[in-house]
Design an enzyme around this catalytic site. Structure first.
Site, mmCIF file in Angstrom:
data_model
loop_
_atom_site.group_PDB
_atom_site.id
_atom_site.type_symbol
_atom_site.label_atom_id
_atom_site.label_comp_id
_atom_site.label_asym_id
_atom_site.label_seq_id
_atom_site.Cartn_x
_atom_site.Cartn_y
_atom_site.Cartn_z
ATOM 1 N NE ARG A 46 20.559 -23.388 14.722
ATOM 2 C CZ ARG A 46 21.307 -23.130 15.802
ATOM 3 N NH1 ARG A 46 21.652 -21.879 16.093
ATOM 4 N NH2 ARG A 46 21.725 -24.109 16.591
ATOM 5 C CE LYS A 136 23.157 -26.384 -1.206
ATOM 6 N NZ LYS A 136 22.765 -25.032 -0.752
ATOM 7 C CD GLU A 177 23.939 -24.506 -5.082
ATOM 8 O OE1 GLU A 177 23.592 -25.326 -4.211
ATOM 9 O OE2 GLU A 177 23.817 -23.281 -4.944
ATOM 10 C CE LYS A 219 20.331 -24.124 -5.212
ATOM 11 N NZ LYS A 219 19.626 -24.324 -3.943
#
Ligand code: 13P
Length: 339
Positions: A46, A136, A177, A219
């Site tokens: 990752r 976010k 979002e 978003k």
């Protein structure tokens, strides 16, 4: 809260035809992506994959910000530079996903509610120290028989607004979002209606929670036919309907709208963004915050091999460049062939 600072960051994230790389896949989501190329989901894989993307030479011309996952913002390059520091040096704003994912909505088990408000204030303070300047939170609204319910939209909008208000107190720009999913067989009109209702309630709750619109970004999904809908809307239809729903519900005080790709192919996501900007001028900047649509080609080119790092970076650079062109309404299919 320092509104001037928040507004400066929000504007920077959408200025100069740049957009955001969403690289905030949770450990279980990145597992799905790695599986598609047969790569084992280890912490080092990752880290190496994210370093490939973040260190892509010249990407900062097209990328204004990166959304990271909790593990990622604590990781470093092979040379020992924290990712957030690398980004800041390149003029890229470090960001962080702060929601804790979706769970079944009590009382409406077909629907989802996003969790993560408890302890969020303290987590935001820590992320700010780690370099994050925006965040976010993703809410999920599914379309199907009898759903979404008004209850689901309201509950998710309230959580989004609580999150956004907390971010601003901690001088972190919230990306709000509300994602209306493109799964399902619904048509463009149904997506328009659900997106419209969702945005209406989201901005109502943002106002109730006294969120400063100048210091946030939205978003949203695009207004698009469901993946299983037999009649797929054209690029022009998607662009027109998406711009219409946004103009109806998003106040001009919001500096920018950064779309999610939501399962669209990378080229289609670029075409849609380009077609929308071609309908300008708009009251806000229209840009991207793509995950899959920015990463799919890079992931494919990488295949988990160090010898493919440059190929992966080339693929990422190319997609970022195409989407930046779409922000200027100057994307052209010939750009794909030039690659
Ligand atoms: P996609 O562009 O792959 O939908 O991811 C964007 C994102 O951040 C979803 O929360």
């Amino acid at each position: 809260m320092n509104l001037q600072e928040l507004s400066n960051i929000a504007h920077k994230l959408v200025a100069d035809h740049r957009g955001i790389l969403a690289a905030d896949e949770s450990t279980s989501t990145i597992e799905k992506r790695f599986k598609s190329i047969g790569v084992e989901n280890t912490e080092e894989h990752r880290r190496a994959y994210r370093e490939m993307l973040f260190a892509t030479p010249g990407a900062e011309k097209f990328i204004s910000g990166v959304i990271m996952y909790d593990e990622t913002i604590r990781q470093k390059t092979k040379a020992g530079v924290p990712f957030a520091e690398l980004q800041a040096k390149l003029g890229i704003v470090p960001g962080i996903k702060v929601d804790r994912g979706v769970k079944e909505l009590p009382g409406s088990p077909q629907e989802k509610i996003t969790e993560g408000l408890d302890g969020l204030r303290e987590r935001l303070q820590e992320y700010h120290k780690l370099g994050a300047r925006f965040a976010k939170w993703r809410a999920v609204i599914d379309i199907g028989a009898g759903i979404p319910t008004a209850y689901c939209i309201r509950a998710n909008a309230q959580a989004l607004a609580r999150y956004a208000a907390l971010c601003q107190v901690e001088n972190i720009v919230p990306i709000v979002e509300p994602e209306v999913l493109m799964d399902g067989a619904h048509d463009l009109g149904r997506c328009f209606a659900v997106t419209s209702e969702t945005l209406k309630i989201v901005f109502e709750e943002l106002a109730n929670h006294r969120v400063a619109l100048e210091g946030m970004l939205l978003k949203p999904n695009m207004v698009i036919s469901g993946m299983k809908c037999p009649s797929q809307a054209s690029v022009q239809d998607v662009a027109r309907e998406t711009v219409m729903v946004l103009k109806r519900h998003v106040p001009a005080a919001v500096p920018g709208i950064v779309f999610l790709s939501g399962g669209q192919s990378d080229i289609v996501a670029t075409e849609h963004l380009n077609a929308m900007n071609a309908l300008g001028p708009m009251p806000w900047k229209l840009s991207f915050s793509y995950g899959r649509a920015l990463q799919a080609a890079a992931l494919e080119a990488w295949q988990g091999k160090e010898s493919n790092l440059v190929a992966g970076q080339k693929a990422f650079h190319h997609r970022a460049k195409c989407n930046s062109a779409a922000c200027a309404a100057s994307y052209d299919a010939r750009l794909e062939k030039a690659a």
